[in-house]
Structures are given as structure tokens and as C-alpha cells.
Design a protein around this motif. Structure first.
Motif, PDB file in Angstrom:
ATOM      1  N   SER A  11       0.826  -1.204   0.000  1.00  0.00           N
ATOM      2  CA  SER A  11       0.000   0.000   0.000  1.00  0.00           C
ATOM      3  C   SER A  11       0.860   1.253   0.000  1.00  0.00           C
ATOM      4  O   SER A  11       0.506   2.259  -0.635  1.00  0.00           O
ATOM      5  N   PHE A  12       2.012   1.215   0.687  1.00  0.00           N
ATOM      6  CA  PHE A  12       2.901   2.377   0.675  1.00  0.00           C
ATOM      7  C   PHE A  12       3.460   2.626  -0.725  1.00  0.00           C
ATOM      8  O   PHE A  12       3.637   3.768  -1.146  1.00  0.00           O
ATOM      9  N   LEU A  13       3.771   1.546  -1.447  1.00  0.00           N
ATOM     10  CA  LEU A  13       4.261   1.722  -2.807  1.00  0.00           C
ATOM     11  C   LEU A  13       3.194   2.328  -3.701  1.00  0.00           C
ATOM     12  O   LEU A  13       3.460   3.240  -4.495  1.00  0.00           O
ATOM     13  N   PRO A  21       6.123  11.595  -2.352  1.00  0.00           N
ATOM     14  CA  PRO A  21       6.982  10.432  -2.086  1.00  0.00           C
ATOM     15  C   PRO A  21       6.766   9.918  -0.672  1.00  0.00           C
ATOM     16  O   PRO A  21       6.583  10.691   0.266  1.00  0.00           O
ATOM     17  N   GLN A  22       6.773   8.598  -0.522  1.00  0.00           N
ATOM     18  CA  GLN A  22       6.440   7.980   0.760  1.00  0.00           C
ATOM     19  C   GLN A  22       7.693   7.415   1.444  1.00  0.00           C
ATOM     20  O   GLN A  22       7.795   6.219   1.692  1.00  0.00           O
ATOM     21  N   HIS A  23       8.638   8.282   1.707  1.00  0.00           N
ATOM     22  CA  HIS A  23       9.788   7.856   2.503  1.00  0.00           C
ATOM     23  C   HIS A  23       9.901   8.744   3.740  1.00  0.00           C
ATOM     24  O   HIS A  23       9.601   9.934   3.700  1.00  0.00           O
ATOM     25  N   MET A 140       9.991  -0.176   3.723  1.00  0.00           N
ATOM     26  CA  MET A 140      11.167  -0.867   4.280  1.00  0.00           C
ATOM     27  C   MET A 140      11.064  -1.060   5.783  1.00  0.00           C
ATOM     28  O   MET A 140      11.654  -1.991   6.341  1.00  0.00           O
ATOM     29  N   VAL A 141      10.370  -0.177   6.463  1.00  0.00           N
ATOM     30  CA  VAL A 141      10.351  -0.173   7.924  1.00  0.00           C
ATOM     31  C   VAL A 141       8.943  -0.493   8.370  1.00  0.00           C
ATOM     32  O   VAL A 141       8.079   0.374   8.399  1.00  0.00           O
ATOM     33  N   GLY A 142       8.691  -1.752   8.718  1.00  0.00           N
ATOM     34  CA  GLY A 142       7.373  -2.169   9.156  1.00  0.00           C
ATOM     35  C   GLY A 142       7.294  -2.246  10.659  1.00  0.00           C
ATOM     36  O   GLY A 142       8.267  -2.044  11.389  1.00  0.00           O
ATOM     37  N   GLU A 143       6.084  -2.562  11.154  1.00  0.00           N
ATOM     38  CA  GLU A 143       5.880  -2.664  12.600  1.00  0.00           C
ATOM     39  C   GLU A 143       6.581  -3.882  13.179  1.00  0.00           C
ATOM     40  O   GLU A 143       7.014  -3.888  14.317  1.00  0.00           O
ATOM     41  N   ASP A 144       6.658  -4.962  12.393  1.00  0.00           N
ATOM     42  CA  ASP A 144       7.188  -6.219  12.906  1.00  0.00           C
ATOM     43  C   ASP A 144       8.655  -6.358  12.530  1.00  0.00           C
ATOM     44  O   ASP A 144       8.996  -6.738  11.410  1.00  0.00           O
ATOM     45  N   ALA A 389      -4.041  -1.474  -4.583  1.00  0.00           N
ATOM     46  CA  ALA A 389      -3.626  -0.226  -5.218  1.00  0.00           C
ATOM     47  C   ALA A 389      -4.778   0.765  -5.253  1.00  0.00           C
ATOM     48  O   ALA A 389      -4.620   1.935  -4.911  1.00  0.00           O
ATOM     49  N   LEU A 390      -5.960   0.303  -5.639  1.00  0.00           N
ATOM     50  CA  LEU A 390      -7.105   1.200  -5.692  1.00  0.00           C
ATOM     51  C   LEU A 390      -7.478   1.691  -4.305  1.00  0.00           C
ATOM     52  O   LEU A 390      -7.819   2.861  -4.111  1.00  0.00           O
TER      53      LEU A 390
END
Length: 539
Positions: A11-13, A21-23, A140-144, A389-390
Motif C-alpha cells: 500500500s505504501f508503494l 513520495p512515501q519515505h 522498508m520499515v514495518g511494525e514487525d 492499489a485502488l
């Protein structure tokens, strides 16, 4: 090594666009040791320790036809010198020059054909300091188990801990046919995974049922908000491709002093400070503020049960601040969920702003309206990637109706950290902008300080330089209130004239005087110490 991306990572991508940008970013300032701290030293440090974060040598590979989520695969041509970069500021190397440079590099999207991160070493700062700027994609950085490179390179002592560079042999990059075959096999196994997930979530059904009644009201109010025409707000804009950054420096002891006087958590005080700063910024723009005006913010908080809260309080003694420097609402462990909070920017009295936020946060915690984020992620994983994506794009389009900005805070260590002997003196987190939102505020505590990173759209928030001073001013108001004798505080709000208004009205000030209704003496909300009912007027 290959691994299928989770639904949340995908979803972030999909949420990322040319203008958003999602960084996540970070700006850290260091005092170099006598031996110096240069580019070669930083590269060696990362080469030794990047094995601790294997994701940083992997890239994203899409599955042909998008029949399944993309894969994380080893990058056979990984080149650390591509990701670790060097720059220098021209003299005199001021903080503003540094922020302008950071704004330019953080506005650029990461190259998706390579691992999704970059680090910049910036030299030439005044006073001999150096800065390290990081860019890491949110996927790249998830909760788990997500690890950021800052965790890898920093030590708790000036002498670096001994590490040995491990020999790394990248796994063979899968072909398109292999990716497709693996995806088809996963689809065939999906019914079994669905049954396992159903059993896993069945035990939560009883707990969810008794929350349905309270959730209905929330869903109805959200639906009404989505259907209602959004009001004009300087925080709701069409984003450009460029950014402006600002930073604010405050002291953790000030937040604790306010909390000890008025109760609540340090996180409540943080939100009150943000509300006061936004109030001053809106008044400087000559925005009409009524006492009931609010700004709705998305605030991530941790989901904890009553027993865990009680245990944390017992360990901390007086407070939550000792166990968690930014309050009990944001914890380093547990599930984190988003919470919508109405910041009372129309309230001129700083003490009443804090009281309203204490009431709101306590009500959210007492309601127990939470479904674990890991449950939602596991359920959403069964939707086809196209729907992900939608859904991500639709969510991005709705954010301007649901909330106006994101406010995040993360507790950090209350002792100094070092990178190859260089002491980190300050650390400023930078949160990306959501599509359609002009401003985001992130803060982190570190070594007795609380550091704000403020990210804004370059065109929409040309006056972002006002916000650091307004943050400091908002906190100073609360500290002054905490220092007032109890009798003076109980006498009412007559002594609480908006100090920001005096600054704005001063000759030569760029800020405009407040409009009618902004004075505490004429505001109905200042005649009572009871927190007001959540208002309807949102900016």
C-alpha cells in the motif's frame, strides 16, 4: 533470499505519487571526535553493520501481471557507495542552508530499481559539525521487526562496539517465470491460509461484538464528514513536487513540569503545544478562528490494555514520562493504531487547550475502540493486489476530508548516542506529506530534548519558518501557567491574553492581529474550566 511483500508494504508503494513520495527522513547533527568523522568512516561503518539489516540490500521485484504482491529480492549489483552520498554546504554553513539542502533531497523519490534508501553525509556546517540525512521508504520499515539504519550505526558509548563485516553472497535473482510460478502456487494455497486466518480471528469475535455499538456512532460521523463539502483550509492543498523544512528545539523537562502541574501525560502536553503553534500560524494568516474551531490531526498511539497501563505506571512511579519520555500513549512496544484528534486551535487559553486534549485522549483510551492493526493487515492480504492499489489511492484522496495533518512522536533514548565516536547532539524526524495535505509534524525525544521536524509543501507553506518560534512560544505559555500560583490559576482566564497576538500586533511584525473573538476575555470558553464538547468547526 526472497520474501513476499506484505499488504501494508504494498500500500505504501501504491500510495506514492510524483508529488507525494512515501519515505521517512531524518536529520541528525554530530560533533566529530578528535580523529574526525568523514565519508570513508561512515561507509566503513555501514559496510560492517548492514548485515544486521538485510532488507537494506534488497530491492522490489514486481510479479508479471500483478497477480500477486511484489517480492523483496537480493540486489546482485548492490553498491553501498550509491546509497551513501557526500555533500558540503557553502560558507557560512548555517542551519537554514542545511534545511534548504535537506528539503531538496527529501522531495525526490527513491529509485525503485535499487534498495529503497539513501544516506547523505553533509559537511561544512558552522562550528565544525557534520550532519547525516537519511531517506528510507516506508515499505522498508514495518511494525514487525523493522530496523532503521540509524539503529545500526549508533552506539551508546564513544568507543564503537566491535562488529565484523560478514561475507555476503546475494541470492540468485528470480526470473519473471519463477516469480509467476511462485505467485500461482500461492494463489492455490490461499484457501488454506484463509481458513487459518479465520480460526485465528474467531477468538477476537466476542470482543469485537461488544464494541459494535460504540463503533456505529464513529462510522456514522465519519460517513457524514466524507459527504459534507470540506471547508476551506490552508492545510488542504494540491501538492507540488517541492518541500520546505523547519525544526524546533525544546526541553523534555518543560513538558514534564506542565504534566506534573495539570495532570495527564506528556503526550497530552505535546498535542497542546502543537495546537497552540497551529493557532498562532493560522492567526498570522488572518484565518478567522472561533472558540470552537479545531484542526483534526491523525495521531498514532499504541493499543494497550488497562493492566499494561497500570504496570507501566507502577514501574515509572509518578508517571509515564520516566518509562516513556513522550507519554504513555506512544510506546516502543505493542500495536500502534491511528487516532483522530481534534486540536482546539480556536481556544485562546493554553490551559483550557490542554484540558480539552486531556479529556479527548482519556475518552479515547477509556472507550477501548480498537481492532489490532495486525488483524486488519492479515485480513486485507486476501484482496488482489490491484484492489490494494485502488484502496490505497482512494484512501489518499479521502485524507483531506478526514484529517488535516499527521502528528507523530517517538520516544528516544535519554542518553547520548555516537556514530564511530561522533556524538549525536540533535535528531529531527521528517514525516512525508500525505496527498492533499500541506503540513506534517514529527517529533522525537533524545537526551533530555524534544526535537520537532516540520515538513511543508514549498508553495502552500511559504511561511513555515514561523512555526518553530510558535512551538517554543506555545510551550512557554504552558510553562508560565504551570509556574502560576494555584490561587491565580483558579481566578480564571482574565490574565491569559494571547501572547502571540501581542507579537503579531507589534510594529513591523509580519503577523496580522487576531480577528474578533480571539481574546480570552470575550471567549465564552474561558469562563469555565470544564473541557468543551467536541466542536464542529474544523479547519
Amino acid at each position: 533470499m526472497t520474501e513476499r511483500m506484505t499488504a501494508a508494504d504494498v500500500s505504501f508503494l501504491h500510495r506514492e505519487t510524483r508529488t507525494s513520495p512515501q519515505h521517512v527522513g531524518g536529520l541528525a547533527l554530530f560533533d566529530p571526535p578528535p580523529a574526525g568523522f568523514d565519508y570513508d568512516r561512515l561507509v566503513r561503518l555501514l559496510e560492517e553493520r548492514i548485515t544486521l539489516a538485510p532488507r537494506y540490500r534488497q530491492k522490489v521485484r514486481a510479479v508479471p501481471g500483478n497477480v500477486a504482491n511484489p517480492m523483496w529480492v537480493d540486489d546482485p549489483s548492490f553498491d553501498i557507495t550509491y546509497h551513501v552520498r557526500r555533500s558540503a554546504l557553502p560558507r557560512p554553513g548555517t542551519d537554514q542552508q542545511l534545511l534548504d539542502f535537506c528539503a531538496r533531497i527529501l522531495a525526490r523519490r527513491l529509485d525503485r530499481s535499487r534498495p529503497l534508501w539513501e544516506i547523505y553525509l553533509i559537511e561544512g556546517l558552522a562550528g565544525g559539525r557534520v550532519a547525516v540525512v537519511t531517506k528510507t521508504h516506508e515499505a522498508m520499515v514495518g511494525e514487525d521487526g523493522g530496523i532503521d539504519l540509524a539503529q545500526v550505526i549508533l552506539d551508546a558509548a564513544p568507543t564503537p562496539r566491535r562488529t565484523v563485516e560478514a561475507i555476503w553472497v546475494p541470492g540468485p535473482e528470480p526470473t519473471a517465470l519463477h516469480l509467476l510460478r511462485d505467485a500461482v502456487g500461492g494463489i492455490a494455497r490461499r484457501p488454506v491460509a484463509l481458513a487459518d486466518a479465520a480460526r485465528l480471528n474467531a477468538r477476537d469475535a466476542a470482543a469485537v461484538v461488544d464494541r459494535v455499538g460504540s463503533l456505529v456512532g464513529n462510522v456514522a460521523s465519519v460517513g457524514t464528514a466524507l459527504l459534507r463539502r470540506p471547508q476551506h483550509s490552508p492545510l488542504a492543498v494540491s501538492l507540488s513536487e517541492h518541500r520546505r523544512l523547519a525544526v524546533a528545539r525544546t526541553r523534555l523537562d518543560d513538558y514534564r513540569r506542565v504534566r506534573e502541574t495539570f495532570g495527564g501525560t506528556v503526550n497530552d502536553v505535546v498535542l497542546a503545544v502543537v495546537a497552540g503553534a497551529l493557532r498562532g500560524w493560522l492567526l498570522a494568516r488572518a484565518e478567522a478562528l472561533r472558540p470552537a474551531t479545531t484542526v483534526r490531526a491523525l495521531v498514532p498511539v499504541s493499543v494497550t490494555d488497562t493492566a499494561a497501563d497500570t504496570a507501566a505506571a507502577a514501574v515509572a512511579g509518578d508517571g509515564r514520562a520516566d518509562a516513556d519520555p513522550l507519554g504513555a500513549d506512544v510506546a516502543s512496544t505493542g500495536v500502534v493504531r491511528p487516532l483522530l484528534v481534534d486540536l482546539p486551535v480556536g481556544e485562546p487559553n493554553p490551559v483550557l487547550r490542554l484540558a480539552q486534549l486531556r479529556y479527548a485522549m482519556a475518552s479515547h483510551k477509556a472507550s477501548g475502540r480498537a481492532v489490532g492493526a495486525e488483524r486488519l493487515t492479515s485480513l486485507s492480504g486476501f484482496a488482489p493486489p490491484t484492489l490494494h492499489a485502488l484502496g490505497a489511492r482512494a484512501t489518499g484522496g479521502l485524507t483531506r476530508r478526514m484529517f488535516s495533518l499527521v502528528v507523530t512522536n517517538v520516544p528516544g533514548p535519554q542518553f547520548p548516542l555516537y556514530a564511530a565516536g561522533a556524538r549525536m547532539t540533535e535528531m529531527f524526524p521528517i514525516q512525508p506529506l500525505a496527498d492533499g495535505q500541506a503540513l506534517s509534524i514529527a517529533l522525537s525525544s533524545y537526551d533530555r530534548g524534544v526535537y520537532f521536524g516540520i515538513n511543508g509543501d514549498r508553495d502552500a507553506v511559504a511561511d513555515i519558518a514561523l512555526l518553530p518560534g510558535l512551538v517554543e512560544e506555545s510551550l512557554a505559555e504552558l510553562v508560565a501557567a504551570a509556574a502560576e500560583p494555584v490561587a491565580a490559576r483558579a481566578a480564571g482566564a482574565t490574565g491569559w491574553q494571547d501572547t502571540a497576538a501581542a507579537t503579531r500586533a507589534a510594529p513591523g511584525s509580519r503577523r496580522r492581529p487576531p480577528r474578533g473573538g480571539d481574546s480570552p476575555a470575550t471567549s465564552p470558553s474561558t469562563t469555565s474550566s470544564k473541557p468543551s464538547r467536541p466542536p464542529e468547526d474544523r479547519t
